[in-house]
Design an enzyme around this catalytic site. Structure first.
Site, mmCIF file in Angstrom:
data_model
loop_
_atom_site.group_PDB
_atom_site.id
_atom_site.type_symbol
_atom_site.label_atom_id
_atom_site.label_comp_id
_atom_site.label_asym_id
_atom_site.label_seq_id
_atom_site.Cartn_x
_atom_site.Cartn_y
_atom_site.Cartn_z
ATOM 1 N N ASP A 41 7.058 1.521 -2.461
ATOM 2 C CA ASP A 41 7.982 2.278 -3.730
ATOM 3 C C ASP A 41 7.975 1.138 -4.825
ATOM 4 O OD1 ASP A 41 9.643 4.002 -4.932
ATOM 5 O OD2 ASP A 41 11.350 3.518 -3.700
ATOM 6 N N GLU B 289 6.106 0.403 -9.919
ATOM 7 C CA GLU B 289 5.668 0.554 -11.472
ATOM 8 C C GLU B 289 5.315 -0.718 -12.267
ATOM 9 O OE1 GLU B 289 8.055 1.949 -9.907
ATOM 10 O OE2 GLU B 289 6.989 3.754 -9.380
ATOM 11 N N ASP C 298 10.501 11.013 -7.897
ATOM 12 C CA ASP C 298 12.014 11.599 -7.788
ATOM 13 C C ASP C 298 12.016 12.882 -8.475
ATOM 14 O OD1 ASP C 298 12.405 9.290 -6.246
ATOM 15 O OD2 ASP C 298 13.621 8.409 -7.814
HETATM 16 O O1 MIG Z 1 15.922 3.194 -6.781
HETATM 17 O O2 MIG Z 1 14.243 3.481 -1.505
HETATM 18 O O3 MIG Z 1 11.185 7.212 -5.188
HETATM 19 O O4 MIG Z 1 11.744 8.097 -2.855
HETATM 20 O O5 MIG Z 1 14.169 7.044 -1.552
HETATM 21 C C1 MIG Z 1 15.514 4.208 -5.820
HETATM 22 C C2 MIG Z 1 15.143 4.504 -2.267
HETATM 23 C C3 MIG Z 1 14.310 3.801 -4.915
HETATM 24 C C4 MIG Z 1 13.124 5.346 -5.258
HETATM 25 C C5 MIG Z 1 11.866 6.454 -4.415
HETATM 26 C C6 MIG Z 1 12.778 7.330 -3.557
HETATM 27 C C7 MIG Z 1 13.366 6.499 -2.442
HETATM 28 C C8 MIG Z 1 14.328 5.285 -3.276
HETATM 29 N N1 MIG Z 1 13.478 4.659 -4.341
#
Ligand code: MIG
Length: 829
Positions: free
Chosen positions: A423, A426, A501
């Site tokens: 995650d 980006e 999200d």
């Molecule tokens: O700033 O890991 O898109 O699926 O649950 C949030 C916590 C960070 C974003 C992801 C989301 C995940 C969440 N992450």
């Protein structure tokens, strides 16, 4: 939070809108005759250099840089490899050059410099705009092409809004590529998390594609600033694009993925149902969730750990308090048939004395500031309750860094982790106006150092590459499972991708279909949105409808944000629990088919979840259709996507269709109205189609020994491949699979289903084979092979017999032991 994000998005659009108007474009002007290269031509004038290369007879590549020499020929997306001589013919005159292959003809006018591509009959496919063509402004490069009224444009990766990318009006250029953490995005947010600068054009059934392989911030204008123009360009790098011929859209995808690679066959368990939330903790909570699934008989294959399993949100750690015994926990879950997937973000904490940080520092693996110091920034570890601090960031554009990072997963695998969730790649950074790294930070760029402008859009892709390759090195005969939020063209080689999200509302449920189909049309086959929605909370009805649609997401996972109410299949009362169970059960019944279609996608690049236009490119009714879709080429799915429906309209393209639930036959080329209840998932099977299915299982580990059910729908003779393997290892790459072709033939008095001889050396555990065929009335006889008539039994008794047949709810069902070899079943009227 949501407001704030929207405000940011608007601000970006405005800034951006100003730039094209302000740009002073320098057009290429006149070129003199080119230099002939192997399979190509080079043009040069004081403004710059253009090369044209014939990659293969159906793919041309165009490169331009406003310099006297092109840069290093390097791509993070295109798979290296030698290709056979494309056999192109070159004709060079003073005013024009013509390149001809067996499929295409490119005409390059020298003054002003303009490119036009036609098929071998001379029908124009793609032309530079006479006024503009290729141009540059400072480091910005761009090309303008003609856009015809009847051209539809698709793809561009993970995008919000309509399936058909033409005609979107947001101000500025209408589609931007710049991977962005866009919490609770809405249907007009652009860009979101993934950049795939590839689009597919469809015009009256004829298709081609364009892949702009440029990793800088880029943008695409599809008939917005000027209705007759399609333009694309980037803030830096070369204008480097591939023209990819069809003529049908499936061929475009197959050719595009011959360049950028295909999704490897996923492990079978990863195609089961996944349960996730932000976050399940402590360990007792996971056990509770797992037991609920098993006791309530709701199938599930994996449970996910989000950032609260970590110590201080720091990757490659475990919270000792919440998870004192990870191997014990995961072993117990495994005994229940559940695998564990854990999140790993690209932001290790700057913590001298901690192994992963120290080893990264020693190996010179972190992104640096222009002055050579370490780039540090706040992300999750800065929010830790105890001892918060800044993070550092692996430079995944350095091969040695990818190798180092890949190795860090070893202890997780040893502890029993089955899959990795990447995650925040980006990359997302907290507390900066842009939400990402400064554009000036330095990256290795595989040996040609550069700044963040060139690497931003591939940071996620390269992280998943490090992860995927690392997992493979650590467990060489286990198919890796990786999920990512950010990626770039070619990302399908390394991971599944989810579009971040989303929000628990009906608009997002509907929008997920167009977004996922658009990803499929961009080479990304293994995709799925958060079921139930991430931000906010779904109503019971919305959650049920979302699960029903999610049965056909290639990646099927419920997920929800921190602090939202429970979002498990049983969280909405017993009535909805039954509906939700039924939806997930359908996923497991169809899993053999889903697996087979995913395997085909891994071979062809044609996605499993696909818009109707891929199957019916000559039918204009399909061009904007985004509330129903195909799964493979045989299933048409029209999930209910609106609240309170008692009926939904379904478009059946030309041909014959069977209602999956009733076996009722429909003539296509019409819209029909289907009555629906809360339990309904309208599904239609194309005549001639063959479905593989099985009885409900609670997880994929229960599949061995289950009867294989084939539903054979009479129709124009088509061949269907029945594919199976061990679902887990890479032995299938060494011939350990079982593939049989099925052909069926329905004459007036008999119906024959023929399963061909097997190929491949894999054989499943002993089991029954059940062949069903829709059948009105009573057959007189059912014969297997050359003569043995099978006994007729009552529907209830069939499942206890080794062989026999019955008539049940509009189908004749014929059961016998699966010999894994050739067999013929004949049903006589
Ligand atoms: O700033 O890991 O898109 O699926 O649950 C949030 C916590 C960070 C974003 C992801 C989301 C995940 C969440 N992450």
């Amino acid at each position: 939070m949501r407001r704030l994000n929207l405000a940011c998005a608007l601000a970006m659009v405005v800034v951006f809108a100003a730039s094209p108007a302000a740009a002073q474009w320098t057009s290429l002007g006149a070129m003199s005759a080119p230099r002939r290269e192997t399979n190509g031509l080079t043009f040069r004038n004081p403004q710059g250099t253009v090369t044209i290369t014939v990659v293969e007879p159906n793919i041309f590549r165009v490169r331009f840089a406003p310099r006297q020499q092109l840069g290093r020929d390097h791509s993070y997306a295109v798979v290296p490899g030698d290709r056979p001589d494309p056999g192109a013919a070159f004709k060079i005159a003073s005013d024009r050059s013509v390149i001809t292959t067996s499929a295409l003809q490119m005409t390059i006018r020298h003054n002003p410099f303009r490119i036009a591509i036609a098929d071998s009959q001379g029908n124009s496919l793609d032309e530079d705009d006479p006024q503009n063509g290729i141009a540059f402004s400072g480091s910005t490069v761009r090309v303008w092409k003609r856009l015809r009224d009847d051209e539809q444009v698709y793809g561009l990766g993970s995008k919000t809004g309509d399936l058909n990318k033409r005609g979107r009006k947001l101000g500025g250029y209408n589609y931007t590529m710049w991977n962005s953490d866009t919490y609770a995005y809405d249907p007009s947010t652009d860009p979101i998390y993934v950049s795939v600068p590839f689009f597919l054009v469809l015009r009256a059934g004829r298709s081609h594609g364009v892949f702009f392989d440029n990793t800088f911030r880029s943008n695409f204008d599809i008939g917005h600033q000027s209705a007759g123009l399609l333009s694309f360009g980037a803030d830096g790098g070369e204008l480097n694009y591939y023209f990819i011929n069809g003529p049908d859209p499936k061929s475009v995808l197959t050719r595009y993925t011959s360049l950028t690679g295909r999704m490897p066959l996923p492990p079978l368990w990863s195609l089961g149902y996944h349960q996730c939330r932000y976050s399940y903790f402590p360990d007792s909570r996971l056990r509770f969730i797992a037991q609920n699934f098993r006791e309530r008989r709701i199938p599930v294959d994996a449970i996910w750990l989000d950032i609260h399993y970590l110590e201080g949100f720091n990757p490659f750690t475990w919270s000792a308090e919440r998870f004192p015994d990870p191997p014990g926990l995961m072993a117990d879950l495994r005994k229940l048939g559940l695998r564990t997937v854990v999140i790993i973000d690209p932001h290790p904490k700057k913590a001298p004395g901690w192994g992963p940080y120290d080893s990264g520092l020693a190996g010179d693996h972190y992104v640096k500031n222009p002055d050579g110091s370490l780039y540090e920034a706040p992300v999750w570890p800065s929010q830790a309750e105890k001892d918060p601090g800044p993070s550092v960031f692996p430079d995944f554009s350095k091969p040695a860094t990818r190798e180092w990072w890949g190795g860090l997963y070893a202890p997780l695998l040893t502890a029993g982790v089955a899959g990795i969730w990447n995650d925040m790649n980006e990359p997302a950074i907290f507390d900066t106006p842009t939400g990402t790294m400064p554009l000036t930070v330095r990256h290795d760029n595989e040996g040609q150092p550069t700044d963040h402008r060139a690497i931003h859009n591939v940071y996620g892709l390269l992280m998943t590459r490090a992860t995927h390759e690392g997992l493979l090195r650590l467990q060489p005969n286990t198919r890796p499972f990786v999920l990512t939020r950010a990626s770039y063209a070619g990302g399908q080689r390394y991971s599944a991708i989810w579009p971040g999200d989303n929000v628990s509302d009906w608009t997002h449920l509907r929008g997920s279909i167009a977004t996922l189909m658009g990803m499929g049309l961009s080479g990304l086959s293994f995709v799925g949105s958060d079921i139930g929605g991430f931000a906010e909370a779904p109503s019971a009805e919305l959650y049920t409808r979302w699960l029903q649609a999610g049965v056909f997401y290639p990646f099927m996972r419920t997920h929800t944000a921190f602090g939202t109410p429970d979002q498990e299949p049983w969280s909405y009362g017993t009535y909805h629990e039954a509906l939700n169970r039924r939806a997930i059960e359908l996923r497991y019944e169809l899993l053999p088919h889903i697996y087979k279609v995913m395997r085909e996608a891994s071979l062809t690049g044609v996605p499993a979840l696909r818009p109707l236009l891929l199957e019916f490119p000559d039918d204009p009714n399909t061009y904007g259709m985004e509330d129903q879709f195909m799964f493979g080429s045989d299933l048409l799915v029209a999930p209910v996507l609106r609240e309170g429906m008692t009926e939904r309209e379904v478009y059946l393209p030309k041909g014959e269709w069977f209602d999956y639930w009733t076996g009722q036959r429909h003539r296509g080329g019409v819209r029909i109205r289907v009555p629906v209840t809360l339990a309904s998932i309208p599904i239609f099977v194309r005549a001639g189609g063959v479905l593989m299915s099985q009885p409900v299982v609670q997880h994929t580990g229960e599949m061995p020994g289950q009867p294989l059910r084939l539903r054979v729908y009479p129709g124009p003779p088509r061949e269907a491949g029945l594919y199976e393997d061990d679902g887990e290892s890479l032995d299938y790459t060494r011939g350990e699979w079982l593939l049989r072709q099925v052909t069926s033939d329905a004459a007036e008095r008999t119906s024959t289903v023929e399963i061909g001889s097997p190929s491949g050396s894999y054989r499943p555990a002993p089991r029954s084979l059940e062949v069903s065929v829709p059948w009105a009335g009573e057959p007189s006889r059912v014969v297997v092979g050359d003569g043995q008539a099978l006994p007729r039994v009552a529907p209830d008794a069939l499942r206890t017999q080794a062989s026999g047949w019955t008539v049940d709810q509009g189908f004749v069902i014929v059961r016998q032991p699966d010999s894994f070899g050739a067999v013929r079943v004949t049903i006589e009227r």
